[in-house]
Design a protein around this motif. Structure first.
Motif: not given
Length: 163
Positions: A117-119, A133-136, A146-148
């Motif tokens: 998240k910080d990145e 909370s999960a990003f690629w 993100w999984a939207g």
């Protein structure tokens, strides 16, 4: 006229694809499924050279191209409709759409890397950052995923492929 290898039963490497100029949307959906799917609008000679040189399965709707010899492993795509095209590739290669080999950038085909998240702070809309909370991230084109709700719609379409 299809000359498409089957993946090994031992679960070897996932197939790699090269889609011709008529199949850009199919390449994008194969990336959504996690497959290495390059796309080229190049000349026939370039397509054949790339498919052979990179060990890719050529996906084409070009009947003229199929007359060229020798051909690399290939699959002639019958339909004009992307979901039918995807269904054909899945059936021909016995792929499991529920078991992606990796996460890929749908724009440039690079393998995505997990991001904290910080990145991604400041790189995604604030409401996305606060709700997920999960990003690629794509190391090549720098796109963030993100999984939207868009992911939910894609997963519904993928589930429908099995029906």
């Amino acid at each position: 006229m299809d000359s498409c290898p089957r993946p090994s039963a031992g679960g070897g490497e996932a197939p790699r694809f090269l889609a011709d100029a008529m199949l850009g949307r199919l390449a994008r959906w194969l990336r959504i499924l996690g497959y290495d799917a390059d796309y080229s609008a190049g000349e026939d000679d370039d397509l054949l050279r790339q498919a052979r040189g990179e060990g890719r399965i050529l996906l084409t709707r070009d009947t003229r191209l199929l007359r060229r010899q020798p051909l690399p492993p290939h699959l002639f795509i019958h339909s004009d409709h992307v979901m039918e095209q995807l269904r054909q590739v899945i059936a021909a290669l016995h792929l499991d759409p529920a078991a992606p080999p990796s996460r890929r950038c749908i724009r440039c085909n690079a393998v995505l890397e997990q991001r904290s998240k910080d990145e991604v702070l400041g790189q995604v809309p604030e409401f996305v950052w606060s709700r997920h909370s999960a990003f690629w991230g794509c190391p090549r084109c720098r796109r963030i995923y993100w999984a939207g709700t868009h992911r939910q719609r894609m997963e519904e379409a993928i589930r429908a492929l099995g029906q």
